[in-house]
Design an enzyme around this catalytic site. Sequence first.
Site, PDB file in Angstrom:
ATOM      1  N   GLU A   1       0.829  -1.213   0.000  1.00 35.59           N
ATOM      2  CA  GLU A   1       0.000   0.000   0.000  1.00 35.59           C
ATOM      3  C   GLU A   1       0.863   1.263   0.000  1.00 35.59           C
ATOM      4  OE1 GLU A   1      -4.223  -1.439   1.872  1.00 35.59           O
ATOM      5  OE2 GLU A   1      -2.773  -0.619   3.276  1.00 35.59           O
TER       6      GLU A   1
ATOM      7  N   GLU B   1      -6.429  -6.819  -1.533  1.00 37.05           N
ATOM      8  CA  GLU B   1      -7.024  -6.883  -0.202  1.00 37.05           C
ATOM      9  C   GLU B   1      -8.491  -6.488  -0.266  1.00 37.05           C
ATOM     10  OE1 GLU B   1      -5.037  -4.648   2.807  1.00 37.05           O
ATOM     11  OE2 GLU B   1      -3.030  -5.292   2.203  1.00 37.05           O
TER      12      GLU B   1
END
Length: 595
Positions: A396, A498
């Site tokens: 991320e 995710e």
Amino acid sequence: MWPRVNRDKVAGLMVDQCQPPAPGCRPGSGQRVGAVATVCRRGRAGTLSMTDARPSGIASATNRHVPTASPARHRAMAAPHPKNGPRHGHFQGASMKPLTRLSAVMAVTTALSGTGVVLALSAHAATSRYEAESSPAVCSGTVASNHSGYSGSGFCDTPNQVGAAVTFTVNAPAAGSANLAVRFANGSTANRPADVSVNGTLVQSGLAFEAASAWNSWATRNLSVQLAAGTNTVRLTATTAGGLANIDYLEVTTTDGGGDPSIMRGADVSTGQRASDLGARYYYADGRQGDPLDILQSVGVNYVRLRIWNNPRSGYNNKDKVLQYARTVKAKGLKLMVDFHYSDTWADPGKQFKPAAWASHGINQLTTDVYDYTYDVCTSLKAQGTVPDSVQIGNEINTGMLWDDGRVVNNNFTNLGMLLKAGYNATKACNSGTQVVIHTANVESGARWFYDGIRAQGVQWDITALSYYCFWHGGLSNLASVVSDMRSRYGKPVIIAETAYPYTTANADSTRNVVTSGCSGYATTPAGQQANFAAVQNTARNAGAIGVFYWEPSWYAVPGNGWNPTDINNSGNEWDNMAVFDRNGRLNPNIRWLP
């Protein structure tokens, strides 16, 4: 993902439903509403648009974000300097293209059955076609033939009203997953969405049937569902006054295997090794005890993601533990993704701490560090016969990694580009066939800004990865637009690395859960969890994604398996209501990774 959110610093995140802003809420600030964020824009609450702009978390040289000392993961993002605000200009995602999961080569022979045309695709799949204009299908409108290009003797043309429907009766040789392919034409100027139900249960709300150039322009919409053995009913019901699109036929593809192996049906089970070492027990939905990986495989998982930290105090998720668990993963025939955080703890959009051993290193040494560490882990995996199928360079990394040296400041991607190229080169030097993944949580905004920035630096990668959680990243239409745009703009496969959804709002231990409410249209129940997960999978894959990973499906509350690697024994689990196993370790009977 992160198991703990700094709930006072979640400005700039999208939510499905915004609450009214608190008095004095300034533009661009966020206020906590339950477990989601409300964004104020010019004195009112609203969702962020999907823009080509730099996300609000990008720091300027004069207003850098100072990482919090808390070890918890969070979405904290610094507000931009007034002189360095986001660029304006919305981008339009490319039109969604349905992902066809049928075999590219059909058998020449076809056979007619009493319920439709059966197309033999392979030894592992069979497709049956059910025409909408003839029995056993029931069309609530008229059977028409005034637009060319249809199959059979016509198509179903429903009234222009909410509730208009077509119902198919279909057969499945055994209970399990199936792909539904609806052929339709919509020559109007607006989308004509439909709710899809199977055997009376809603499985997809508002499935899009987009407008095209003409009524004889036929397209296909795909959807993965669960069918019972024998007879099933599939119903499409119009949700707007325009009624349904013209429906030509429904094709149902069933498989006797685990679905298309090219689809990444993933699970990040990074806490699973610690849980097993603590004696955690896992059970199939029928109560039989089993290995968690075997149980997840039984509901469709074919790919495992494992995070790796450099030197975590917990002693888990380090190189030795990843090597050990990789042997278990590969022995079960699962594919493996290794997720490098390049940290001793959580790395996410709110923080990217250097490993302690690299704390004093500048950008040139860090570039060498990334290459050496990535190459060492990859070659160690390869040496024991568990070569990774994919490697994720950073986690991320919306605004960079290995802060502050690798952080993007004033739109300068130079240092981040050096680090990403080092990770890519190390992976390919280890094994040229291992795919390199670059992952951001930029579904809500800034995706183009980030990937344009690294591409301009000459960074190479194989797969574009995004995080998507409906309570942080907005509705499914936004997900579809971003996936489609990323796929067409960069010409690379896209995955959702995710996602997750709560099956309950109850807490199973003394540590407060990070998500305490759900999203509009999805109950916080086991059935709601599966409905949301199925919708994410179908939306992403219809937009062109090649896979979806559920984040920590096996992380139910086990004492000693806490979120904080500096105090794993006492920190508790803030994600237990998001697992697909309940507090007793039993699998959600509804959950499926779709083929």
